[in-house]
Design a protein around this motif. Structure first.
Motif, short mmCIF file in Angstrom:
data_model
loop_
_atom_site.label_atom_id
_atom_site.label_comp_id
_atom_site.label_asym_id
_atom_site.label_seq_id
_atom_site.Cartn_x
_atom_site.Cartn_y
_atom_site.Cartn_z
N MET A 156 23.55 -1.80 51.47
CA MET A 156 23.52 -0.83 50.41
C MET A 156 24.42 -1.31 49.28
O MET A 156 25.60 -1.59 49.47
CB MET A 156 24.01 0.52 50.95
N ALA A 157 23.86 -1.43 48.12
CA ALA A 157 24.61 -1.91 46.96
C ALA A 157 25.51 -0.80 46.41
O ALA A 157 25.14 0.37 46.39
CB ALA A 157 23.64 -2.38 45.88
N LEU A 158 26.71 -1.21 46.00
CA LEU A 158 27.65 -0.26 45.43
C LEU A 158 27.37 -0.07 43.95
O LEU A 158 26.99 -1.02 43.26
CB LEU A 158 29.08 -0.76 45.60
N THR A 159 27.58 1.12 43.49
CA THR A 159 27.46 1.35 42.05
C THR A 159 28.70 0.79 41.37
O THR A 159 29.73 0.54 42.01
CB THR A 159 27.35 2.86 41.73
N ASN A 160 28.62 0.61 40.10
CA ASN A 160 29.75 0.09 39.34
C ASN A 160 30.94 1.04 39.46
O ASN A 160 32.09 0.61 39.60
CB ASN A 160 29.35 -0.11 37.88
N ALA A 161 30.68 2.34 39.41
CA ALA A 161 31.76 3.33 39.52
C ALA A 161 32.46 3.23 40.88
O ALA A 161 33.68 3.34 40.97
CB ALA A 161 31.21 4.74 39.30
N GLU A 162 31.68 3.03 41.94
CA GLU A 162 32.25 2.90 43.28
C GLU A 162 33.10 1.63 43.38
O GLU A 162 34.18 1.64 43.97
CB GLU A 162 31.14 2.89 44.34
N ARG A 163 32.62 0.53 42.84
CA ARG A 163 33.41 -0.71 42.84
C ARG A 163 34.71 -0.52 42.09
O ARG A 163 35.78 -0.96 42.54
CB ARG A 163 32.60 -1.85 42.21
N GLN A 164 34.66 0.14 40.95
CA GLN A 164 35.86 0.38 40.16
C GLN A 164 36.84 1.29 40.91
O GLN A 164 38.05 1.07 40.89
CB GLN A 164 35.50 0.99 38.80
#
Length: 133
Positions: free
Chosen positions: A1-9
């Protein structure tokens, strides 16, 4: 499952906070130890392939180690061997890269700081107990 940019941040900010607060100190030291083990294994194999097969926690007549995992397991059985190998590698005139030399030196500095911290705590407890009597 790919992380969203907000989740990575969010995860990145959590890691930064943990590092700043000292919560991640153990993880950082564990990572340093793993890198140091790889450096020591490489140095032992480069300087003398026969020496690289000797278990650092045993006498030289012990069984030979043929893999990095076996070398790591030997150090796990005898943790003081890691620090001794770091010292001997640094003081033995081995041709270390600057980043490898800094890594091994940092581990020895951490160990020295922990030893001083521990002895200061012990002295403080003893002094407190003596002063109460």
């Amino acid at each position: 499952m790919a992380l969203t940019n907000a989740e990575r941040q969010r995860r990145y900010r959590q890691k930064l906070k943990a590092r700043a607060s000292g919560e991640a100190a153990g993880d950082l030291v564990r990572a340093m130890v793993e890198r140091a083990i790889a450096v020591l294994w490489r140095m032992r194999a480069e300087t003398s392939p026969e020496d690289a097969l000797i278990d650092p926690g045993q006498a030289p007549a012990s069984t030979a180690q043929t893999t990095l995992d076996a070398f790591r397991a030997g150090l796990a059985r005898h943790p003081a061997s890691l620090l001794a190998l770091c010292r001997s590698t640094l003081h033995g005139g081995a041709a270390l890269r600057p980043e490898d030399r800094a890594l091994l030196s940092s581990l020895l500095e951490i160990e020295a700081a922990l030893r001083l911290s521990h002895s200061a705590r012990v002295r403080a407890i003893l002094n407190k107990n003596l002063n109460e009597k």
